[in-house]
Design an enzyme around this catalytic site. Structure first.
Site, PDB file in Angstrom:
ATOM      1  N   GLU A 238      -1.366  -1.662  -4.614  1.00 40.23           N
ATOM      2  CA  GLU A 238      -2.792  -0.464  -4.320  1.00 40.23           C
ATOM      3  C   GLU A 238      -2.697   0.339  -5.439  1.00 40.23           C
ATOM      4  O   GLU A 238      -1.441   0.960  -5.477  1.00 40.23           O
ATOM      5  CB  GLU A 238      -3.311  -0.200  -3.291  1.00 40.23           C
ATOM      6  CG  GLU A 238      -4.587   0.487  -3.212  1.00 40.23           C
ATOM      7  CD  GLU A 238      -4.933   0.780  -1.826  1.00 40.23           C
ATOM      8  OE1 GLU A 238      -5.835   1.805  -1.821  1.00 40.23           O
ATOM      9  OE2 GLU A 238      -4.796   0.083  -0.778  1.00 40.23           O
TER      10      GLU A 238
ATOM     11  N   ASP B 196      -1.995   0.481   7.833  1.00 40.92           N
ATOM     12  CA  ASP B 196      -1.374   0.576   6.641  1.00 40.92           C
ATOM     13  C   ASP B 196      -0.910  -0.796   6.357  1.00 40.92           C
ATOM     14  O   ASP B 196      -0.799  -1.381   5.038  1.00 40.92           O
ATOM     15  CB  ASP B 196      -0.150   1.762   6.462  1.00 40.92           C
ATOM     16  CG  ASP B 196      -0.699   3.000   6.406  1.00 40.92           C
ATOM     17  OD1 ASP B 196      -1.256   3.464   5.426  1.00 40.92           O
ATOM     18  OD2 ASP B 196      -0.384   3.660   7.566  1.00 40.92           O
TER      19      ASP B 196
ATOM     20  N   ASP C 245       0.899  -1.209  -0.117  1.00 41.69           N
ATOM     21  CA  ASP C 245      -0.175  -0.079   0.102  1.00 41.69           C
ATOM     22  C   ASP C 245       0.952   1.158  -0.052  1.00 41.69           C
ATOM     23  O   ASP C 245       1.420   1.592   1.071  1.00 41.69           O
ATOM     24  CB  ASP C 245      -0.858   0.169   1.254  1.00 41.69           C
ATOM     25  CG  ASP C 245      -1.986   1.105   1.191  1.00 41.69           C
ATOM     26  OD1 ASP C 245      -1.992   1.822   0.101  1.00 41.69           O
ATOM     27  OD2 ASP C 245      -2.298   1.631   2.614  1.00 41.69           O
TER      28      ASP C 245
END
Length: 163
Positions: free
Chosen positions: A76, A148, A9
């Site tokens: 992502e 996260d 991410d």
């Protein structure tokens, strides 16, 4: 056959990661198993010059690649919400792509909605619903922290589900 997947991410201040190992034919099969290898974050200090922050991401991601030797990396996709932040995240993503090219590792990308859909069955799920799904799928005792890191695991799981 086992497959190692590293989920990322991307962010400049905080890059979440989650490493999983999957075995069996595919997610959902009776013999399929998935477990956590590691999860956490790469953090860069806000007071440092952006170039120095990108070096931290570069070096730490190299360490993760060497340690977990993933067969696949899942990332992502960039989500546009504030232009200033979007540019910083794009720069961090550039470093991620460079490191993956240096290791010649395949990668896949997923939008936030694709990740939510894969984990909860609902593309507009909230963050907590996704975290609960990650916890359930990986048989964890508690929701991975920080957020996260849970996001990194969610991206990795999405890649496994799409396999």
């Amino acid at each position: 056959m086992q497959k190692r997947i590293l989920g990322l991410d991307p962010g400049l201040a905080t890059l979440g990661f989650g490493a999983i190992v999957c075995s069996g034919e595919a997610a959902g099969s009776t013999e399929a198993q998935v477990s956590v290898l590691d999860y956490g974050v790469v953090q860069t200090p806000a007071g440092k010059e952006i170039g120095q922050r990108l070096i931290i991401i570069h070096d730490d991601l190299h360490t993760l690649m060497k340690q977990w030797q993933p067969d696949l990396v899942a990332i992502e996709k960039l989500f546009f919400y504030r232009m200033g932040n979007t540019i910083a995240v794009a720069q961090a993503r550039g470093v991620v792509m460079l490191v993956l090219a240096q290791y010649n590792v395949s990668y896949v990308e997923f939008t936030p909605a694709q990740i939510k859909q894969a984990l909860t069955g609902y593309g507009n799920a909230d963050k907590h619903q996704v975290q609960i799904a990650v916890t359930r799928e990986l048989n964890l005792d508690q929701i991975p922290k920080p957020d996260d890191a849970a996001d990194g695991l969610a991206v990795a799981l999405t890649a496994w589900f799409q396999n």
